[in-house]
Write a protein that holds these residues in place. Structure first.
Motif, PDB file in Angstrom:
ATOM      1  N   PRO A  31       5.648 -16.724  -9.541  1.00 14.56           N
ATOM      2  CA  PRO A  31       6.186 -16.556  -8.183  1.00 14.56           C
ATOM      3  C   PRO A  31       5.263 -15.812  -7.227  1.00 14.56           C
ATOM      4  O   PRO A  31       5.445 -15.901  -6.008  1.00 14.56           O
ATOM      5  CB  PRO A  31       7.497 -15.790  -8.414  1.00 14.56           C
ATOM      6  CG  PRO A  31       7.373 -15.183  -9.771  1.00 14.56           C
ATOM      7  CD  PRO A  31       6.518 -16.110 -10.553  1.00 14.56           C
ATOM      8  N   LYS A  32       4.288 -15.106  -7.765  1.00  5.51           N
ATOM      9  CA  LYS A  32       3.359 -14.373  -6.901  1.00  5.51           C
ATOM     10  C   LYS A  32       2.209 -15.246  -6.409  1.00  5.51           C
ATOM     11  O   LYS A  32       1.486 -14.841  -5.491  1.00  5.51           O
ATOM     12  CB  LYS A  32       2.776 -13.173  -7.659  1.00  5.51           C
ATOM     13  CG  LYS A  32       3.780 -12.075  -7.953  1.00  5.51           C
ATOM     14  CD  LYS A  32       4.247 -11.387  -6.683  1.00  5.51           C
ATOM     15  CE  LYS A  32       5.144 -10.198  -7.010  1.00  5.51           C
ATOM     16  NZ  LYS A  32       5.654  -9.546  -5.770  1.00  5.51           N
ATOM     17  N   ARG A  37       7.539 -19.386  -4.397  1.00  8.05           N
ATOM     18  CA  ARG A  37       7.924 -18.293  -5.296  1.00  8.05           C
ATOM     19  C   ARG A  37       8.609 -18.831  -6.551  1.00  8.05           C
ATOM     20  O   ARG A  37       9.623 -18.310  -7.011  1.00  8.05           O
ATOM     21  CB  ARG A  37       8.833 -17.297  -4.579  1.00  8.05           C
ATOM     22  CG  ARG A  37       8.217 -16.698  -3.316  1.00  8.05           C
ATOM     23  CD  ARG A  37       9.215 -15.870  -2.561  1.00  8.05           C
ATOM     24  NE  ARG A  37       8.687 -15.402  -1.284  1.00  8.05           N
ATOM     25  CZ  ARG A  37       9.428 -14.860  -0.323  1.00  8.05           C
ATOM     26  NH1 ARG A  37      10.730 -14.740  -0.488  1.00  8.05           N
ATOM     27  NH2 ARG A  37       8.874 -14.474   0.809  1.00  8.05           N
TER      28      ARG A  37
END
Length: 356
Positions: A31-32, A37
């Motif tokens: 998600p980063k 995400r």
């Protein structure tokens, strides 16, 4: 994030290169590092919901919308830039005032003007409704990583590349035609057996309808599946004009059913705004309010892939059954005496597994 393999909670430093430092196994999505995400667990959870716990199959386009819906609703437009510029402007402003540094005052004014410009643009709708990841990018980026790690699409997801409108040469004459330009929805309907189940021909555009007209019953309808956008609304009208005397049914998504509905999260594609000619034709119809016309002109749309798959399939199944009964004397008689509905008549509870 949670490792999809060992279910350990991983810090950023514990998942370098999309590999869990505990179980040493790779995963597809962090998600980063992606604009939606996404994580593997979220993709699996949403896929399970879309497929009705594996009862039906869905396509990448439907999965893209379901995973993008929350981000589209958030309608972000550089909030971090606005906040950072505002903070920097205030900080440098105090520094310039109390330190007697004119340069800092100029810098503060520039940063504050930048923050004001971003906020103003945001209030006027700039960036609103634009997906952070397009359907094409979702296929190459998110699903590309998924395929690299797992070797196949998520369980229950069938590909929509190819010719989902293809019909066997030895297929019997159809009862009706469904026009569906969206390959994701066409592949979804084909994968879940709607054309074969009800004797329906699935085609891409009006040009393919003409070739099937001789095989259709005189009252065999043409159903139109389209997005709620300018091209979709014009497609429906164009078919009605070109097929006088033939029932042409709006099977969705019509603008009047989704415009202004909070749960119907529309989106914008800046590269697909309607042309001036398209808007002139829509205005000349006299069927849309000024607000709806403005909405269409700005490139807003609610897509077919945004409809809940199980609900869309159930609605089309019911409509196809109605068409079949109206065209078949024997089936119509059976329905009149209750044969087609007993013992699962309306109100008697859900249909048994496999009865769809």
């Amino acid at each position: 994030m949670i490792c999809p393999n060992c279910e350990r909670n991983l810090l950023r430093k514990e998942r370098t290169g999309n590999i869990c430092s505990h179980c040493k196994r790779p995963y597809a999505l962090d998600p980063k590092t992606n604009s939606l995400r996404l994580s593997d667990l979220r993709v699996r959870r949403i896929t399970t919901e879309l497929t009705d716990n594996g009862r039906i199959r869905v396509t990448p386009g439907q999965l893209w919308y379901a995973l993008s819906r929350k981000r589209i609703r958030e309608a972000e437009f550089a909030p971090g830039c606005a906040g950072g510029a505002l903070f920097g402007g205030v900080l440098f402003g105090f520094w310039g005032i109390f330190g007697g540094i004119p340069f800092m005052l100029y810098l503060a004014a520039a940063l504050l003007a930048t923050a004001l410009g971003i906020v103003t643009a945001r209030l006027r709708g700039a960036g609103r409704g634009i997906p952070p990841m397009t359907r094409a990018a979702f296929r190459t980026e998110a699903l590309g990583e998924w395929l690299r790690v797992y070797g196949s699409l998520p369980p229950g997801v069938v590909d929509d590349i190819g010719r989902p409108w293809s019909r066997p040469a030895d297929a019997p004459p159809p009862h009706a035609v469904v026009v569906c330009p969206d390959p994701s929805i066409a592949a979804f309907l084909a994968a879940d057996g709607l054309p074969e189940r009800h004797g329906i021909a699935l085609v891409k555009d009006p040009g393919h309808v003409t070739a099937l007209l001789p095989a259709l019953p005189p009252r065999g309808p043409v159903l139109v599946l389209h997005d709620a956008d300018a091209p979709g609304e014009l497609l429906l009208r164009r078919l009605r004009e070109s097929l006088p005397g033939r029932p042409v049914v709006d099977a969705g998504v019509s603008l009047r059913t989704v415009h202004g509905v909070p749960k119907a999260v529309a989106y914008r594609d800046p590269d697909r705004k309607p042309t001036a000619e398209e808007m002139r034709r829509l205005t000349a119809l006299g069927e849309f309010t000024p607000e709806q016309l403005k909405w269409l002109a700005q490139g807003w749309r609610f897509p077919l892939v945004g409809l809940p798959p199980a609900r869309l399939l159930a609605v089309l199944d019911r409509r196809a059954e109605q068409i079949g009964r109206s065209l078949d004397t024997e089936r119509r008689h059976a329905a009149d005496v209750g044969f087609m509905t007993w013992p699962w008549a309306a109100g008697d509870g859900p249909e048994p597994a496999g009865g769809r």
